[in-house]
Scaffold this active site. Structure first.
Site, PDB file in Angstrom:
ATOM      1  N   GLU A  49       0.810  -1.224   0.000  1.00 36.28           N
ATOM      2  CA  GLU A  49       0.000   0.000   0.000  1.00 36.28           C
ATOM      3  C   GLU A  49       0.841   1.271   0.000  1.00 36.28           C
ATOM      4  O   GLU A  49       0.410   2.320  -0.486  1.00 36.28           O
ATOM      5  CB  GLU A  49      -0.953   0.002   1.193  1.00 36.28           C
ATOM      6  CG  GLU A  49      -2.055  -1.061   1.114  1.00 36.28           C
ATOM      7  CD  GLU A  49      -1.628  -2.399   1.713  1.00 36.28           C
ATOM      8  OE1 GLU A  49      -0.432  -2.562   2.053  1.00 36.28           O
ATOM      9  OE2 GLU A  49      -2.505  -3.277   1.836  1.00 36.28           O
ATOM     10  N   PHE A 111     -11.294  -7.252  13.677  1.00 43.13           N
ATOM     11  CA  PHE A 111     -10.224  -7.675  12.783  1.00 43.13           C
ATOM     12  C   PHE A 111      -9.905  -6.556  11.773  1.00 43.13           C
ATOM     13  O   PHE A 111     -10.789  -6.016  11.138  1.00 43.13           O
ATOM     14  CB  PHE A 111     -10.638  -8.948  12.029  1.00 43.13           C
ATOM     15  CG  PHE A 111      -9.583  -9.408  11.050  1.00 43.13           C
ATOM     16  CD1 PHE A 111      -8.340  -9.844  11.506  1.00 43.13           C
ATOM     17  CD2 PHE A 111      -9.823  -9.367   9.687  1.00 43.13           C
ATOM     18  CE1 PHE A 111      -7.371 -10.244  10.603  1.00 43.13           C
ATOM     19  CE2 PHE A 111      -8.850  -9.767   8.788  1.00 43.13           C
ATOM     20  CZ  PHE A 111      -7.614 -10.205   9.240  1.00 43.13           C
ATOM     21  N   GLN A 112      -8.648  -6.237  11.660  1.00 43.91           N
ATOM     22  CA  GLN A 112      -8.145  -5.186  10.767  1.00 43.91           C
ATOM     23  C   GLN A 112      -8.789  -3.823  11.054  1.00 43.91           C
ATOM     24  O   GLN A 112      -8.928  -3.004  10.155  1.00 43.91           O
ATOM     25  CB  GLN A 112      -8.294  -5.566   9.286  1.00 43.91           C
ATOM     26  CG  GLN A 112      -7.363  -6.722   8.905  1.00 43.91           C
ATOM     27  CD  GLN A 112      -7.225  -6.939   7.411  1.00 43.91           C
ATOM     28  OE1 GLN A 112      -8.144  -6.648   6.648  1.00 43.91           O
ATOM     29  NE2 GLN A 112      -6.079  -7.457   6.996  1.00 43.91           N
ATOM     30  N   LYS A 161     -17.370  -0.504   6.066  1.00 44.85           N
ATOM     31  CA  LYS A 161     -17.875  -1.487   5.105  1.00 44.85           C
ATOM     32  C   LYS A 161     -19.403  -1.444   4.990  1.00 44.85           C
ATOM     33  O   LYS A 161     -19.947  -1.555   3.892  1.00 44.85           O
ATOM     34  CB  LYS A 161     -17.420  -2.881   5.544  1.00 44.85           C
ATOM     35  CG  LYS A 161     -17.669  -3.953   4.508  1.00 44.85           C
ATOM     36  CD  LYS A 161     -17.001  -5.258   4.932  1.00 44.85           C
ATOM     37  CE  LYS A 161     -17.087  -6.286   3.799  1.00 44.85           C
ATOM     38  NZ  LYS A 161     -16.354  -7.528   4.157  1.00 44.85           N
ATOM     39  N   MET A 481      24.561   8.221   2.596  1.00 49.04           N
ATOM     40  CA  MET A 481      24.525   9.514   3.277  1.00 49.04           C
ATOM     41  C   MET A 481      24.865   9.338   4.750  1.00 49.04           C
ATOM     42  O   MET A 481      25.594  10.140   5.342  1.00 49.04           O
ATOM     43  CB  MET A 481      23.155  10.177   3.106  1.00 49.04           C
ATOM     44  CG  MET A 481      23.081  11.599   3.603  1.00 49.04           C
ATOM     45  SD  MET A 481      24.217  12.718   2.730  1.00 49.04           S
ATOM     46  CE  MET A 481      23.155  13.370   1.443  1.00 49.04           C
TER      47      MET A 481
END
Lengths: 584, 183
Positions: A49, A111-112, A161, A481
């Site tokens: 993502e 969940f999630q 949802k 760097m």
């Protein structure tokens, strides 16, 4: 017309002019992915993502249009926090849609589930939790309005949802009503007049051109202004390309790794004309010692930038293009005579600047044996063997500085990078988004080996979607760097910066991802490899340039030091610790 | 609310606080208080007290924020607040141009109830509840006067103290706001 919330969302994106979106489906956003199949909007499927967010940013950088990304809830939402923060720091217009667990489950540690609006409050210009499907068209219209107007930035829409599945009666709002959001674009004529007076009398003026000029599509106005007033221009990291590098008035990039003449002209200026820049610490060094003798005109569309770091003598709130055009109008003599005739004598200043340019050019030394291969040489050869309007995308680190220093940017919107946040791994996905936005242009990512390893998997997305970007890895086998700072400020005690040039096998990895892979180990192989890469247009190309491990970025201003303490090359290394410290 | 700033609060409290009052009209929407508090936290502004409630129009709330402006540019606070989409407007209220009030409820030792009443009646306070040895008192006054009242109650034994944080309105004859944004 009755639509589900999911259908209304896609329809609203279409109504907002979205042509392409980047994303990855999952549980909570599943209802929206069904109407994706029926939508004319192109969807690019990413592998992580974070890639979706940076692709949307790259797309926005080169098109000026808002980038759009869509991902699911929980870990997908947290994965896109970095691009949101990056876009917030660099004022990139972006709209991100995240799925959320059903309203009834919010707060239950489902969940999630994660508190996406809570987490992203600090890294978005605004965000929404949709609680009623009927609000979707209004919220989408507001989101695009907020993302693209005023100081642009990212807006997030969190969509539960059950709201996606809820029925609503379709409508599209005539406009948006946001009583607390009224960005100012027009400029105050009195402030313009004051600024014009300062410009007329300045003997050592410098235009400090920032990314706001690009957001305002002000490159032409800037050129007219600079030429008319005959004033030199520095272009910040975010503004590279807004003024042509080959223009005689261009001083290039200022700041921690800026050109001597750009840094020193600002230091010794009696007037800084800041157009859409924000006195970033990487430009100013220690602000107490920055440009001590300069009066400041500061144009910014965000009034909070005025006085945040440096108190301006004249603050101009508004769109940078309108401000520059107003300055042109105020300074152009009514009788058509030469503007410079009405200004102070600047001949001494101009000859001082050209003296610096002659005496202190950027420099490196590519040994004639071809070994070791210098990264600056690679950037110069890439520059000279690609079309002039090539889009260059960088990650963050030494390679980014070399790309910015040694490329010659002659067109706006040809440079894409992560400036404010400094997000390693930005280049590959941002290059893919840029290529989607400008499919007819050549897009080269100049990346570091450390950066490449963070997001390289998006080349699989590029192969699968036939997005033929090209990647030049300046592979010095180190987090270069950080290695440079450890060499200069930690007595060469190299802690956790060695990556190995051979692991991974970049050519094998590229090929496994469906790309062409090329390895280059000496200077004479550079141009043939670039020519070969330019001839491949049916898949992405990755070139593993094995470059000198010990090459450092110069000039350099140690952190906390004054820009007067600029170190020009290795001969100044011993002084580095006396002048400041490692940058944070 | 002074804990909102973590270490910043400690530093400021070591010095004499420099308090400024801001009044913000905000949309009365989910999460707006979190946006305001989060902004103060991430910009390093130190909230001294905060009072929020809906206005006469329930679509809007009025927030009175007292800020310790040590090391902070006052106009930065107003400008950053004004960038929040849900903030309709923000103004600074100078103490000399404002009327201010704060409410205090306290549980105090009241073996000698008459003495407690003596103290609070000077501030227009009242006893809301009492037993043989304890009382709950209520005082509404200017916050500086509440400070004084609190000090005078302390010898009686101050068992529980709750103050609301100040609210303020511009005085009727005051000039225009010093920091008027997005009106």
């Amino acid at each position: 017309m009755e639509l589900t919330g999911a259908q209304a969302l896609m329809r609203s994106l279409e109504m907002s002019g979205v042509e392409v979106m980047f994303g990855l489906p999952g549980g909570a956003i599943l209802p929206v992915y069904d109407p994706v199949l029926d939508s004319p909007i192109r969807h690019v499927l990413v592998r992580h993502e974070q890639g979706a967010g940076h692709m949307a940013q790259g797309y926005a950088h080169v098109t000026g249009k808002p980038g759009v990304a869509m991902v699911t809830s929980g870990p997908a939402a947290t994965n896109i926090v970095t691009p949101l923060c990056d876009a917030f720091m660099d004022s990139i217009p972006m709209v991100v849609v995240t799925g959320q667990v059903a309203m009834s489950a919010i707060g239950s540690d489902a969940f999630q589930e994660c508190d996406t609006t809570g987490i992203t409050m600090a890294v978005t210009k605004h965000n929404y939790l949709v609680t009623d499907a009927a609000d979707i068209p209004r919220i989408v219209a507001e989101a695009f309005h907020i993302a693209t107007t005023g100081r642009p930035g990212p807006v997030l829409i969190d969509l539960p949802k059950d709201i996606s599945n809820e029925m609503m009666t379709w409508y599209w709002p005539d406009g948006v009503e946001l009583p607390g959001y009224r960005p100012r674009s027009g400029v105050d004529p009195a402030a313009i007049a004051e600024a014009a007076a300062l410009i007329r009398t300045a003997q050592r003026p410098v235009i400090y051109a920032g990314g706001g000029l690009l957001k305002a599509r002000a490159a032409e106005a800037l050129r007219e202004f600079a030429e008319m007033c005959d004033i030199h221009v520095v272009t910040t990291l975010m503004a590279r390309g807004v003024f042509p590098d080959r223009h005689p008035l261009c001083l290039g990039m200022p700041g921690m790794h800026g050109n001597y003449s750009a840094v020193t002209a600002m230091q010794q200026a009696d007037l800084l004309i800041n157009l859409g820049a924000r006195f970033d610490d990487r430009v100013t060094g220690n602000p107490a010692h920055f440009a001590p003798g300069a009066k400041v005109i500061h144009v910014d569309i965000d009034p909070a930038e005025h006085g945040k770091v440096r108190v301006p003598d004249v603050a101009i709130v508004g769109d940078a293009r309108l401000a520059v055009e107003a300055l042109i109008a105020a300074l152009r003599p009514a009788d058509g005579s030469d503007t410079t005739a009405a200004t102070a004598d600047r001949s001494a200043w101009k000859s001082t600047i050209s003296g610096w340019q002659e005496q202190y050019p950027l420099q490196y030394d590519q040994p004639s044996s071809g070994h070791p291969l210098k990264p600056q040489y690679v950037v110069e050869q890439l520059r000279d063997n690609t079309p002039d309007d090539t889009i260059v995308v960088a990650g963050v680190g030494q390679h980014q500085m070399w790309a910015s220093q040694y490329w010659k940017f002659d067109y706006p919107y040809t440079w894409v990078n992560s400036g404010g946040l400094g997000t390693m791994g930005f280049a590959v996905p941002a290059a893919i988004g840029a290529k989607v936005g400008q499919p007819d242009r050549t897009v080269w990512a100049v990346d570091g080996d450390g950066c490449f390893q963070m997001t390289a998997q998006e080349l699989i997305s590029a192969s699968a979607e036939n997005i033929p970007v090209k990647v030049a890895i300046l592979n010095n086998a180190y987090l270069g760097m950080v290695r440079q700072w450890q060499e200069l400020f930690y007595a060469e005690r190299y802690s956790e910066v060695y990556l190995s040039a051979d692991h991974p096998d970049y050519v094998g990895w590229a090929e496994a991802m469906g790309c062409a892979g090329i390895r280059v180990e000496s200077a004479e192989e550079v141009v043939p490899a670039i020519t070969k890469a330019n001839s491949i247009d049916d898949r992405p190309v990755v070139i593993d340039f094995r470059v000198d491990t010990e090459e450092k970025v110069y000039p350099m201003v140690p952190a906390g030091g004054s820009n007067d303490d600029i170190i020009l090359g290795p001969e100044g290394d011993a002084d580095a610790v006396l002048k400041g410290s490692a940058p944070s | 609310m002074s804990g909102a700033q973590g270490d910043g609060a400690v530093v400021s409290h070591a010095q004499e606080p420099d308090l400024h009052i801001f009044a913000a009209i905000v949309e009365n929407k989910f999460g707006v208080l979190a946006r305001v508090a989060g902004l103060f936290s991430r910009r390093g502004f130190n909230i001294f007290s905060l009072a929020v409630a809906p206005t006469d129009d329930p679509a809007y709330s009025r927030i009175t924020i007292v800020v310790d402006v040590h090391n902070t540019d006052v106009t930065q606070i107003a400008k950053q607040l004004d960038k929040l989409i849900n903030v309709i407007n923000i103004s600074e209220l100078h103490p000399s141009d404002s009327v201010e009030r704060e409410l205090m409820l306290a549980r105090v030792g009241a073996v000698d109830l008459a003495a407690v009443v003596d103290v609070i009646s000077e501030y227009g306070g009242e006893v809301l509840d009492h037993t043989d040895d304890e009382a709950i008192v209520s005082v509404s006054a200017h916050p500086d006067r509440l400070d004084r009242c609190e000090r005078q109650l302390r010898p009686f034994g101050l068992h529980v103290l709750q103050r609301t944080g100040r609210i303020a309105l511009r005085a009727l004859d005051a000039s225009e706001p010093a920091v008027g944004m997005a009106s």
